[in-house]
Design an enzyme around this catalytic site. Structure first.
Site, PDB file in Angstrom:
ATOM      1  N   GLU A  25       0.803  -1.228   0.000  1.00 18.29           N
ATOM      2  CA  GLU A  25       0.000   0.000   0.000  1.00 18.29           C
ATOM      3  C   GLU A  25       0.837   1.280   0.000  1.00 18.29           C
ATOM      4  O   GLU A  25       0.460   2.274  -0.624  1.00 18.29           O
ATOM      5  CB  GLU A  25      -0.959   0.007   1.195  1.00 18.29           C
ATOM      6  N   HIS A  27      -5.247  -8.606   8.786  1.00 20.96           N
ATOM      7  CA  HIS A  27      -5.173  -9.080   7.406  1.00 20.96           C
ATOM      8  C   HIS A  27      -3.938  -8.617   6.632  1.00 20.96           C
ATOM      9  O   HIS A  27      -3.774  -8.935   5.457  1.00 20.96           O
ATOM     10  CB  HIS A  27      -6.418  -8.645   6.626  1.00 20.96           C
TER      11      HIS A  27
HETATM   12  C1  UD1 Z   1      -6.717  -5.919   0.031  1.00 24.80           C
HETATM   13  C2  UD1 Z   1      -5.800  -4.715  -0.223  1.00 24.80           C
HETATM   14  C3  UD1 Z   1      -5.443  -4.028   1.099  1.00 24.80           C
HETATM   15  C4  UD1 Z   1      -6.679  -3.726   1.918  1.00 24.80           C
HETATM   16  C5  UD1 Z   1      -7.509  -4.987   2.090  1.00 24.80           C
HETATM   17  C6  UD1 Z   1      -8.798  -4.683   2.794  1.00 24.80           C
HETATM   18  C7  UD1 Z   1      -4.166  -4.815  -2.038  1.00 24.80           C
HETATM   19  C8  UD1 Z   1      -2.901  -5.357  -2.510  1.00 24.80           C
HETATM   20  N1  UD1 Z   1      -4.559  -5.176  -0.820  1.00 24.80           N
HETATM   21  O1  UD1 Z   1      -5.938  -6.893   0.735  1.00 24.80           O
HETATM   22  O2  UD1 Z   1      -4.761  -2.818   0.822  1.00 24.80           O
HETATM   23  O3  UD1 Z   1      -6.278  -3.241   3.175  1.00 24.80           O
HETATM   24  O4  UD1 Z   1      -7.830  -5.523   0.798  1.00 24.80           O
HETATM   25  O5  UD1 Z   1      -9.401  -5.838   3.283  1.00 24.80           O
HETATM   26  O6  UD1 Z   1      -4.824  -4.082  -2.759  1.00 24.80           O
HETATM   27  N2  UD1 Z   1     -10.716 -13.107  -0.624  1.00 24.80           N
HETATM   28  C9  UD1 Z   1     -11.903 -13.784  -0.831  1.00 24.80           C
HETATM   29  N3  UD1 Z   1     -13.061 -13.067  -0.853  1.00 24.80           N
HETATM   30  C10 UD1 Z   1     -13.096 -11.716  -0.657  1.00 24.80           C
HETATM   31  C11 UD1 Z   1     -11.891 -11.057  -0.436  1.00 24.80           C
HETATM   32  C12 UD1 Z   1     -10.705 -11.764  -0.431  1.00 24.80           C
HETATM   33  O7  UD1 Z   1     -11.922 -14.986  -0.988  1.00 24.80           O
HETATM   34  O8  UD1 Z   1     -14.187 -11.134  -0.678  1.00 24.80           O
HETATM   35  C13 UD1 Z   1      -9.453 -13.875  -0.610  1.00 24.80           C
HETATM   36  C14 UD1 Z   1      -9.031 -14.362  -1.995  1.00 24.80           C
HETATM   37  O9  UD1 Z   1      -8.409 -15.611  -1.866  1.00 24.80           O
HETATM   38  C15 UD1 Z   1      -8.032 -13.304  -2.432  1.00 24.80           C
HETATM   39  C16 UD1 Z   1      -7.345 -13.021  -1.113  1.00 24.80           C
HETATM   40  O10 UD1 Z   1      -8.393 -13.041  -0.147  1.00 24.80           O
HETATM   41  O11 UD1 Z   1      -7.147 -13.768  -3.422  1.00 24.80           O
HETATM   42  C17 UD1 Z   1      -6.574 -11.740  -1.055  1.00 24.80           C
HETATM   43  O12 UD1 Z   1      -7.326 -10.657  -1.502  1.00 24.80           O
HETATM   44  P1  UD1 Z   1      -6.568  -9.329  -2.021  1.00 24.80           P
HETATM   45  O13 UD1 Z   1      -7.592  -8.322  -2.411  1.00 24.80           O
HETATM   46  O14 UD1 Z   1      -5.515  -9.680  -2.999  1.00 24.80           O
HETATM   47  O15 UD1 Z   1      -5.796  -8.833  -0.737  1.00 24.80           O
HETATM   48  P2  UD1 Z   1      -6.290  -8.438   0.706  1.00 24.80           P
HETATM   49  O16 UD1 Z   1      -5.359  -9.074   1.660  1.00 24.80           O
HETATM   50  O17 UD1 Z   1      -7.738  -8.663   0.840  1.00 24.80           O
HETATM   51  N1  UDP Z   2     -15.244  -3.888   8.430  1.00 30.26           N
HETATM   52  C1  UDP Z   2     -16.455  -4.503   8.114  1.00 30.26           C
HETATM   53  N2  UDP Z   2     -16.607  -5.820   8.470  1.00 30.26           N
HETATM   54  C2  UDP Z   2     -15.648  -6.537   9.098  1.00 30.26           C
HETATM   55  C3  UDP Z   2     -14.406  -5.904   9.388  1.00 30.26           C
HETATM   56  C4  UDP Z   2     -14.242  -4.584   9.021  1.00 30.26           C
HETATM   57  O1  UDP Z   2     -17.361  -3.875   7.565  1.00 30.26           O
HETATM   58  O2  UDP Z   2     -15.874  -7.722   9.389  1.00 30.26           O
HETATM   59  C5  UDP Z   2     -15.053  -2.482   8.010  1.00 30.26           C
HETATM   60  C6  UDP Z   2     -14.422  -1.541   9.024  1.00 30.26           C
HETATM   61  O3  UDP Z   2     -15.398  -0.932   9.840  1.00 30.26           O
HETATM   62  C7  UDP Z   2     -13.695  -0.536   8.134  1.00 30.26           C
HETATM   63  C8  UDP Z   2     -13.295  -1.377   6.924  1.00 30.26           C
HETATM   64  O4  UDP Z   2     -14.139  -2.518   6.928  1.00 30.26           O
HETATM   65  O5  UDP Z   2     -14.576   0.484   7.662  1.00 30.26           O
HETATM   66  C9  UDP Z   2     -11.848  -1.770   7.042  1.00 30.26           C
HETATM   67  O6  UDP Z   2     -11.552  -2.775   6.155  1.00 30.26           O
HETATM   68  P1  UDP Z   2     -10.201  -3.607   6.210  1.00 30.26           P
HETATM   69  O7  UDP Z   2      -9.744  -3.704   7.607  1.00 30.26           O
HETATM   70  O8  UDP Z   2     -10.472  -4.863   5.461  1.00 30.26           O
HETATM   71  O9  UDP Z   2      -9.221  -2.739   5.313  1.00 30.26           O
HETATM   72  P2  UDP Z   2      -8.207  -1.551   5.618  1.00 30.26           P
HETATM   73  O10 UDP Z   2      -8.968  -0.427   6.230  1.00 30.26           O
HETATM   74  O11 UDP Z   2      -7.136  -2.084   6.506  1.00 30.26           O
HETATM   75  O12 UDP Z   2      -7.672  -1.220   4.268  1.00 30.26           O
END
Ligand code: UD1
Ligand code: UDP
Length: 392
Positions: free
Chosen positions: A138, A220
């Protein structure tokens, strides 16, 4: 026939937090249909977690790029986003592309717009840790977006300073607050206005003893995968084992790199099984829709997280946040004493959580209600800036 001079704002997002933070802006733009048209393109970098937010806000995307595959790497996410957004931008006459935050979706969309010489506006601009691997990827995503974008919506003065320090022109930076506070206030208002909604949530989480002190956990971050996430889980286990009257609710992110260690170490019996949950003090549950999550945040005693968005929301709810990261770009919360960086080391996490459980004075110092990241009017401010930008 009258000519339509409205500007087409092409909005791209792909993950849960982007959807939550973009929704108030989308609503504002849609309220001014004389000047603006919106085209919503979701990459679906997230699937289920994005759909929860689309459903809550009743957003029907014009384009759904459907890029998610289980466990895909950054290479796949980036290249799929870039190529698929290209196809859509080729078809759509776009006056401006709007992205939020620092995900790979936001970065790839900005890059695609740049290749087409389409102006880019960036919401939540200027967050920095100044460590290129923290958070990963990020920190670099958001730096690159800043050097592509034409308009920068900085959430705080600190974020504006960060942009100025990188040579971004002051005339292009607008401090608007973070749109997540708009989203939070809307969610709280909806919850408080509707008793049946609240009752339904009380029922849904009835397995948590109302007398218990609730610790809400999320984790995460990519940089924590492996040993760090295992340490985090072992800390949570020990905290629950050693402290009677404490319950942990942990909505587990769908990333397989998170789920494997979390379920292995913290046991999975409670997932989707409230009967089992009643007997346990660690409740592993599926990711929650935004309103349910806000309800739980409001019910919690403290929050243990590595999330960016949660660090912004917690001060508005008066909840102490222990941040399981080495650095934070939300230094405003850390400086105000509401958030504390505890890293990912097991013994430190246990020590800091137990301090807040047992030392009332320490707890009171952190449980401050302050809107550090906005006043709930960021969407309106963004609309004003865009109206001026286009001389509408
Ligand atoms: C992503 C963003 C991160 C953000 C986070 C919020 C990038 C590189 N990362 O990370 O900045 O903080 O989202 O949560 O842009 N998956 C599912 N279903 C979903 C979502 C995810 O199965 O609805 C699983 C899939 O296997 C997917 C993996 O999670 O490949 C990773 O998802 P990805 O969007 O690549 O990264 P995050 O760790 O979710
Ligand atoms: N959030 C949600 N459901 C959950 C966990 C988080 O709606 O089970 C919301 C939370 O209130 C915040 C956003 O998701 O608004 C944060 O998402 P995440 O932590 O996945 O991403 P980040 O902010 O770290 O990018």
């Amino acid at each position: 026939m009258k000519k339509d001079n409205s500007k087409n704002i092409f909005i791209v997002f792909g993950t849960r937090p982007e959807a939550i933070k973009m929704a108030p802006v989308l609503k504002q733009l849609q309220s001014d249909c004389r000047h603006f048209r919106t085209t919503v393109c979701v990459t679906a970098q997230h699937r289920e977690m994005l759909d929860q937010a689309l459903e809550l806000y009743d957003i029907k995307p014009d384009y759904n790029l459907n890029i998610m595959e289980r466990g895909q790497s950054l290479f796949e996410v980036t290249t799929k986003c870039l190529l698929k957004i290209k196809e859509v931008l080729e078809k759509e006459k776009t006056d401006m592309l709007l992205v939020q935050g620092d995900t790979t979706t936001a970065f790839a969309a900005s890059l695609a717009a740049f290749y087409f010489k389409i102006p880019v506006a960036h919401i939540e601009a200027g967050l920095r840790t100044n460590d290129k691997y923290q958070p990963f990827p990020e920190e670099i995503n958001r730096r690159l977006i800043s050097h592509i974008a034409d308009i920068h919506f900085a959430p705080t003065k600190k974020a504006k300073q960060n942009l100025l320090a990188e040579g971004i022109s002051e005339s292009r930076i607008f401090v608007t607050g973070n749109t997540v506070i708009d989203a939070l206030q809307i969610a709280l208002k909806n919850l408080k206005a509707d008793n049946t909604r609240l009752k339904r949530l009380d029922g849904r989480f009835s397995y948590v003893n109302p007398e218990s002190r609730l610790i809400l956990v999320t984790a995460h971050r990519r940089e924590s995968f492996g040993k760090d996430i295992e340490d985090i889980c072992m800390a949570i286990k020990e905290i629950a084992d050693n402290n009677a009257g404490v319950e942990v609710v942990y909505p587990v992110h769908l990333n397989p790199n998170v789920r494997e260690p979390v379920f292995r170490i913290l046991a999975s019996e409670s997932l989707n099984n409230p009967a089992m949950s009643e007997k346990r003090r660690i409740h592993l549950i599926e990711p929650l829709d935004y309103e349910s999550f806000i309800y739980l945040m409001d019910r919690s005693y403290l929050i243990l997280t590595d999330s960016g968005g949660i660090q912004e929301e917690a001060p508005s709810l008066g909840k102490p946040v222990l941040v399981m990261r080495k650095t934070s770009e939300r230094t405003e919360a850390v400086n105000a004493g509401i958030a504390k960086l505890v890293g990912m080391e097991k013994s430190v996490i246990i020590r800091e959580v137990e301090r807040l459980l047992h030392d009332r004075e320490e707890y009171k110092k952190m449980a401050l209600h302050v809107n550090l990241f906005g006043d709930g009017t960021s969407g309106e401010k963004i609309l004003e800036v865009l109206t001026e930008y286009f001389h509408l």
